[in-house]
Write a protein that holds these residues in place. Structure first.
Motif, short mmCIF file in Angstrom:
data_model
loop_
_atom_site.label_atom_id
_atom_site.label_comp_id
_atom_site.label_asym_id
_atom_site.label_seq_id
_atom_site.Cartn_x
_atom_site.Cartn_y
_atom_site.Cartn_z
N ARG A 9 46.33 57.44 33.02
CA ARG A 9 46.69 56.38 34.11
C ARG A 9 46.51 55.16 33.92
NH1 ARG A 9 44.74 60.14 38.69
NH2 ARG A 9 44.40 57.91 39.98
N LYS A 10 47.50 54.20 34.71
CA LYS A 10 47.05 52.45 34.88
C LYS A 10 45.62 52.10 34.57
CE LYS A 10 48.06 48.92 37.58
NZ LYS A 10 47.01 48.23 36.83
N ARG A 44 36.35 60.77 46.20
CA ARG A 44 36.96 61.55 47.37
C ARG A 44 39.04 60.78 47.30
NH1 ARG A 44 34.40 58.83 52.44
NH2 ARG A 44 32.21 60.31 51.71
N GLU A 45 38.87 59.15 47.09
CA GLU A 45 40.54 59.27 46.39
C GLU A 45 40.76 59.72 45.29
OE1 GLU A 45 40.01 54.77 47.94
OE2 GLU A 45 39.24 55.46 50.49
N ASP A 46 40.22 59.80 43.68
CA ASP A 46 40.90 59.74 43.25
C ASP A 46 41.73 58.62 42.52
OD1 ASP A 46 40.65 61.42 40.40
OD2 ASP A 46 42.53 62.82 41.07
N ASN A 47 41.05 57.70 42.76
CA ASN A 47 41.44 56.55 41.94
C ASN A 47 40.93 55.78 42.01
OD1 ASN A 47 43.10 54.03 42.26
ND2 ASN A 47 43.19 53.72 44.96
N THR A 48 40.93 55.03 40.43
CA THR A 48 40.03 53.99 40.22
C THR A 48 41.14 52.66 39.54
OG1 THR A 48 39.93 54.81 37.74
CG2 THR A 48 38.41 55.48 39.09
N SER A 49 42.00 52.65 40.10
CA SER A 49 43.26 52.13 39.16
C SER A 49 42.49 50.41 39.70
CB SER A 49 44.32 52.15 40.44
OG SER A 49 44.22 51.72 41.18
N ALA A 50 41.46 49.79 40.38
CA ALA A 50 41.29 48.52 40.67
C ALA A 50 39.88 48.18 39.94
CB ALA A 50 40.77 48.10 42.05
N ILE A 51 40.05 49.48 39.05
CA ILE A 51 38.13 49.54 39.35
C ILE A 51 37.46 49.15 37.71
CG2 ILE A 51 35.80 50.84 38.18
CD1 ILE A 51 35.70 50.59 41.16
N SER A 52 36.91 47.94 37.35
CA SER A 52 37.33 47.47 35.96
C SER A 52 36.71 48.52 34.84
CB SER A 52 36.79 46.52 35.72
OG SER A 52 36.46 45.86 34.34
N LEU A 53 37.47 48.77 34.07
CA LEU A 53 36.34 49.82 32.84
C LEU A 53 35.59 48.76 31.97
CD1 LEU A 53 35.90 52.48 31.16
CD2 LEU A 53 37.87 50.81 29.99
N GLY A 54 35.91 47.47 31.98
CA GLY A 54 34.93 46.36 31.61
C GLY A 54 33.74 46.16 32.29
N MET A 55 33.59 46.32 33.53
CA MET A 55 32.73 45.91 34.35
C MET A 55 32.16 47.13 33.81
SD MET A 55 32.14 45.86 38.48
CE MET A 55 30.48 45.95 38.83
#
Lengths: 91, 91
Positions: free
Chosen positions: A89-90, A29-40
């Motif tokens: 993106r970051k 919904r928010e199209d925001n994964t900045s705090a989401i860990s790719l590693g996790m």
């Protein structure tokens, strides 16, 4: 007494499975994964895949179904994160 | 053959447990939980608690240890998210 134990297990599986629904909805919904860990989510998806194979192999229905649902949700979050990484993106 | 099955289970538990380490590190290092779902971690912590009680009750060492570690990591992420919510930062 045994009934309680199994109910505990099913309750635990239910909660940890559905918990990924609000996270998947929020990410999409928010199209925001900045705090989401790719590693996790990379490690987690691999782990859930193993749980799925394990559950299927021992013919354990709850483990197989719960991890099947979790896998779909976790992959959708990982997919959105990878989209953002590819778009530069970051991390 | 049984050895492989147990190894699969231990591998799955290991991966899904350690997967929360990079997420906890990222949240604490970057002080950013904007994309983290409060709903997810609230439900997830409750579910992991049930897994912990379930594992302890059936005296299953791997389930108890894996969920004990995951609980600490998930609580640290939930704690950081609650800090931000209390500080009025975007949910």
């Amino acid at each position: 007494m045994a009934l309680h134990i199994d109910t505990l297990g099913y309750g635990a599986a239910f909660l940890t499975t559905i918990s990924f629904i609000p996270q998947a909805l929020k990410v999409w919904r928010e199209d925001n994964t900045s705090a989401i860990s790719l590693g996790m989510y990379s490690l987690f998806v691999m782990g859930i895949l193993l749980w799925l194979v394990y559950g299927a192999y021992i013919a354990n229905y709850p483990i197989t179904v719960a991890n099947g649902i979790t896998l779909c949700l976790a992959v959708s979050i990982l997919y959105k994160k990878l989209q953002h990484v590819r778009a530069g993106r970051k991390l």
